[in-house]
Design a protein around this motif. Structure first.
Motif, PDB file in Angstrom:
ATOM      1  N   GLU A 430       0.847  -1.194   0.000  1.00 13.43           N
ATOM      2  CA  GLU A 430       0.000   0.000   0.000  1.00 13.43           C
ATOM      3  C   GLU A 430       0.880   1.241   0.000  1.00 13.43           C
ATOM      4  O   GLU A 430       1.875   1.340   0.717  1.00 13.43           O
ATOM      5  CB  GLU A 430      -0.898  -0.023   1.241  1.00 13.43           C
ATOM      6  N   SER A 431       0.510   2.191  -0.863  1.00 12.18           N
ATOM      7  CA  SER A 431       1.227   3.461  -0.894  1.00 12.18           C
ATOM      8  C   SER A 431       0.267   4.553  -1.338  1.00 12.18           C
ATOM      9  O   SER A 431      -0.345   4.451  -2.407  1.00 12.18           O
ATOM     10  CB  SER A 431       2.420   3.391  -1.857  1.00 12.18           C
ATOM     11  N   GLY A 432       0.123   5.575  -0.523  1.00 19.44           N
ATOM     12  CA  GLY A 432      -0.747   6.688  -0.865  1.00 19.44           C
ATOM     13  C   GLY A 432      -2.189   6.293  -1.041  1.00 19.44           C
ATOM     14  O   GLY A 432      -2.905   6.873  -1.862  1.00 19.44           O
ATOM     15  N   GLY A 433      -2.630   5.293  -0.286  1.00 22.30           N
ATOM     16  CA  GLY A 433      -4.024   4.868  -0.380  1.00 22.30           C
ATOM     17  C   GLY A 433      -4.324   4.004  -1.586  1.00 22.30           C
ATOM     18  O   GLY A 433      -5.493   3.797  -1.907  1.00 22.30           O
ATOM     19  N   ARG A 434      -3.278   3.485  -2.268  1.00 25.07           N
ATOM     20  CA  ARG A 434      -3.501   2.641  -3.444  1.00 25.07           C
ATOM     21  C   ARG A 434      -2.690   1.355  -3.317  1.00 25.07           C
ATOM     22  O   ARG A 434      -1.632   1.323  -2.678  1.00 25.07           O
ATOM     23  CB  ARG A 434      -3.088   3.382  -4.721  1.00 25.07           C
ATOM     24  N   LEU A 435      -3.199   0.289  -3.960  1.00 21.26           N
ATOM     25  CA  LEU A 435      -2.479  -0.975  -4.003  1.00 21.26           C
ATOM     26  C   LEU A 435      -1.471  -0.952  -5.149  1.00 21.26           C
ATOM     27  O   LEU A 435      -1.791  -0.545  -6.271  1.00 21.26           O
ATOM     28  CB  LEU A 435      -3.442  -2.144  -4.217  1.00 21.26           C
ATOM     29  N   ARG A 436      -0.265  -1.368  -4.862  1.00 21.67           N
ATOM     30  CA  ARG A 436       0.764  -1.524  -5.884  1.00 21.67           C
ATOM     31  C   ARG A 436       1.361  -2.917  -5.758  1.00 21.67           C
ATOM     32  O   ARG A 436       1.138  -3.622  -4.765  1.00 21.67           O
ATOM     33  CB  ARG A 436       1.833  -0.439  -5.731  1.00 21.67           C
ATOM     34  N   GLY A 478       3.702  -5.627   3.419  1.00 25.26           N
ATOM     35  CA  GLY A 478       2.471  -5.167   2.801  1.00 25.26           C
ATOM     36  C   GLY A 478       2.097  -3.737   3.140  1.00 25.26           C
ATOM     37  O   GLY A 478       1.337  -3.103   2.418  1.00 25.26           O
ATOM     38  N   VAL A 479       2.605  -3.198   4.255  1.00 24.01           N
ATOM     39  CA  VAL A 479       2.304  -1.819   4.652  1.00 24.01           C
ATOM     40  C   VAL A 479       3.631  -1.124   4.949  1.00 24.01           C
ATOM     41  O   VAL A 479       4.009  -0.934   6.108  1.00 24.01           O
ATOM     42  CB  VAL A 479       1.379  -1.763   5.884  1.00 24.01           C
ATOM     43  N   LYS A 485      10.784   9.924  -3.077  1.00 27.01           N
ATOM     44  CA  LYS A 485       9.960  10.838  -3.864  1.00 27.01           C
ATOM     45  C   LYS A 485       8.928  10.043  -4.656  1.00 27.01           C
ATOM     46  O   LYS A 485       9.191   8.936  -5.106  1.00 27.01           O
ATOM     47  CB  LYS A 485      10.843  11.644  -4.818  1.00 27.01           C
ATOM     48  N   LYS A 486       7.764  10.660  -4.853  1.00 25.13           N
ATOM     49  CA  LYS A 486       6.707   9.987  -5.595  1.00 25.13           C
ATOM     50  C   LYS A 486       7.141   9.663  -7.017  1.00 25.13           C
ATOM     51  O   LYS A 486       6.671   8.707  -7.629  1.00 25.13           O
ATOM     52  CB  LYS A 486       5.449  10.867  -5.619  1.00 25.13           C
ATOM     53  N   ALA A 487       8.082  10.435  -7.548  1.00 25.47           N
ATOM     54  CA  ALA A 487       8.543  10.205  -8.917  1.00 25.47           C
ATOM     55  C   ALA A 487       9.224   8.853  -9.072  1.00 25.47           C
ATOM     56  O   ALA A 487       9.403   8.362 -10.179  1.00 25.47           O
ATOM     57  CB  ALA A 487       9.493  11.323  -9.347  1.00 25.47           C
ATOM     58  N   ASP A 488       9.629   8.214  -7.958  1.00 20.96           N
ATOM     59  CA  ASP A 488      10.293   6.923  -8.049  1.00 20.96           C
ATOM     60  C   ASP A 488       9.325   5.796  -8.373  1.00 20.96           C
ATOM     61  O   ASP A 488       9.740   4.684  -8.689  1.00 20.96           O
ATOM     62  CB  ASP A 488      11.002   6.604  -6.722  1.00 20.96           C
TER      63      ASP A 488
END
Length: 495
Positions: A430-436, A478-479, A485-488
């Motif tokens: 989970e990252s930024g409220g989304r599943l990756r 998982g968490v 940076k978000k750009a990564d």
């Protein structure tokens, strides 16, 4: 003495000759035992039919079924008993043929000696090469004692030996205790068993208890009875198969190959582990598609989804597999674990490798395969033999294993990592409220591999692998916590 005395002769049952290392012993008597319904009569008929095809004289002596019943059994299998003599010693009330009621011999009214003499006289007249005697339980009842029964069977065995006949003695084990005396006086003993699981079709297996002078392939071997007769699936022993030369690594033509050190080595097995929906089957499809484009043949064993869904998912990712399936190079086997025995599954894999030269074998998934086995330990033992066999043949094996759970703590239903040469671990995070999704290669026996954890994405254009997730901590939990940076991270495609 005949020069071919006790030499192997064909049984007429597919797979059984391999177990017996050639077949039954010529001019000897063999005991075939099993409970009613286990397949003894079908096995005996196939033995005689093979002899009739070779212009041998064949005789079926029945004390338990009428000739009409035997003909009915054969017709249901699409077989003809032409060329086989049938001697029936059946009580009139059991006969289905009214015209025979006055001429049939009522075995219960005969003394034991008269019953046996009727059979021996027919053998003396026909001088058959192959005989099936069905069944010894009737002789046991007429004997009314174990000593007399043993002496009578010994007399039968001696007569058959003097007559130069190869004989199958059928016994339905209806006595209170299995008469092991028969084992000592028989040249060979084969036991047929029928098992009834809690759910699904019955399972059948056989075991060769003894065969004098032959190093049989021991243990239990699965078999089925279908239209056409009985088919045996010998237990797979990898050491019985020769090794072949390995070719270059198998590529998926995606950036996943970089993680795996350039591709999957021939003659190795790779385990794809992760929760349901993370992309395991998609990665396996990518390797299959690349192999098909190279002109190779591929076998995919589907336990958890249908062929239609498998094809549709691949097509949605730009991998059109329909043409390869129609061409016959993509072998899609949809497996019903409740109906398929482990032995038959092994036989299908061997057939795909031997007859169709499959270079990649995918098992999707081991979770479904586990349901075909009676226990986890049996699964590991059989999978070890299958993987060793495929490795000997230079085949790339891809195993899909779904973990229990989606996010956080996940558990594998069976420990298989130590059997496989490579292990790819896939996880949701989970990252930024989304599943990756994250992917890493945690094991590779042959050659180097990356030890990084990378993000990967499934798109309409295929699979995309991102940069190492160096700024994350705790991805495999998982968490994770994000320190970069978000750009990564991989960006979504514009809609």
């Amino acid at each position: 003495m005949e020069t071919d005395d006790a030499s192997p002769i064909v049984t007429g049952v597919e797979g059984l000759d391999y177990v017996l290392r050639g077949g039954y012993a010529k001019f000897r008597s063999h005991l075939v035992e099993g409970r009613p319904g286990s397949g003894k009569t079908t096995l005996g008929l196939q033995f005689l039919l093979n002899g009739a095809q070779n212009k041998e004289r064949c005789l079926y002596i029945t004390l338990s079924e009428s000739k009409r019943e035997l003909l009915s059994v054969a017709s249901r299998h699409g077989l003809s008993l032409d060329g086989i003599e049938i001697l029936e010693l059946v009580p009139p009330e059991l006969s289905l043929d009214p015209s025979q009621l006055q001429t049939l011999v009522h075995s219960s009214d005969l003394e034991l000696g008269e019953t046996v003499q009727s059979a021996l006289a027919e053998i003396e007249r026909l001088k058959p090469d192959r005989v099936v005697f069905d069944s010894l339980s009737e002789i046991r009842l007429l004997s009314q004692g174990s000593l007399r029964y043993r002496r009578q069977v010994l007399a039968l065995k001696s007569f058959f030996l003097l007559s130069n006949a190869t004989v199958l003695l059928l016994d339905d084990l209806t006595a209170e205790h299995d008469d092991l005396n028969l084992h000592s006086i028989s040249h060979g003993v084969i036991r047929l068993e029928q098992l009834s699981p809690v759910y699904g079709g019955e399972r059948r297996r056989l075991r060769v208890i003894k065969m004098r002078g032959v190093q049989i392939r021991g243990g239990y071997h699965d078999f089925v009875i279908r239209p056409g007769g009985l088919t045996v699936f010998p237990r797979l022993v990898a050491s019985d198969h020769e090794m072949v030369e390995y070719g270059p690594p198998a590529s998926s033509e995606t950036s996943i190959d970089n993680l795996a050190g350039g591709g999957l080595e021939r003659g190795t097995s790779t385990l794809l582990m992760g929760p349901s929906g993370v992309g395991k089957s998609t990665i396996a499809s990518a390797y299959c598609h690349a192999a098909l484009l190279r002109g190779e043949s591929v076998l995919v064993l589907l336990f958890d989804e249908t062929k239609r869904i498998f094809m549709a998912r691949a097509s949605g990712l730009g991998m059109n597999l329909e043409a390869f399936a129609e061409e016959g190079r993509l072998l899609l086997e949809q497996i019903d674990p409740a109906e398929l025995s482990p032995g038959e599954l092994s036989a299908r894999i061997q057939s795909a490798v031997g007859r169709f030269n499959a270079r990649i074998v995918v098992v999707d998934s081991l979770t479904g395969y586990l349901n075909t086995m009676s226990g986890e330990q049996h699964l590991v033992l059989q999978m070890h033999e299958i993987l060793t066999y495929l490795n000997h043949k230079g085949v790339v094996t891809i195993l899909v294993l779904a973990n229990h759970g989606l996010i956080g703590h996940v558990v594998a239903p069976v420990e298989m990592t130590y059997l496989c040469d490579s292990v790819m671990l896939l996880r949701f995070f989970e990252s930024g409220g989304r599943l990756r999704r994250a992917i890493s290669v945690v094991k590779r026996r042959v050659g180097p591999h990356e030890d990084t954890i990378r993000e990967f994405k499934i798109t309409a254009a295929g699979l995309a692998v991102g940069e190492p997730l160096a700024d994350f901590r705790g991805i495999l939990t998982g968490v994770p916590s994000f320190e970069g940076k978000k750009a990564d991270l991989l960006e979504d495609e514009p809609s």
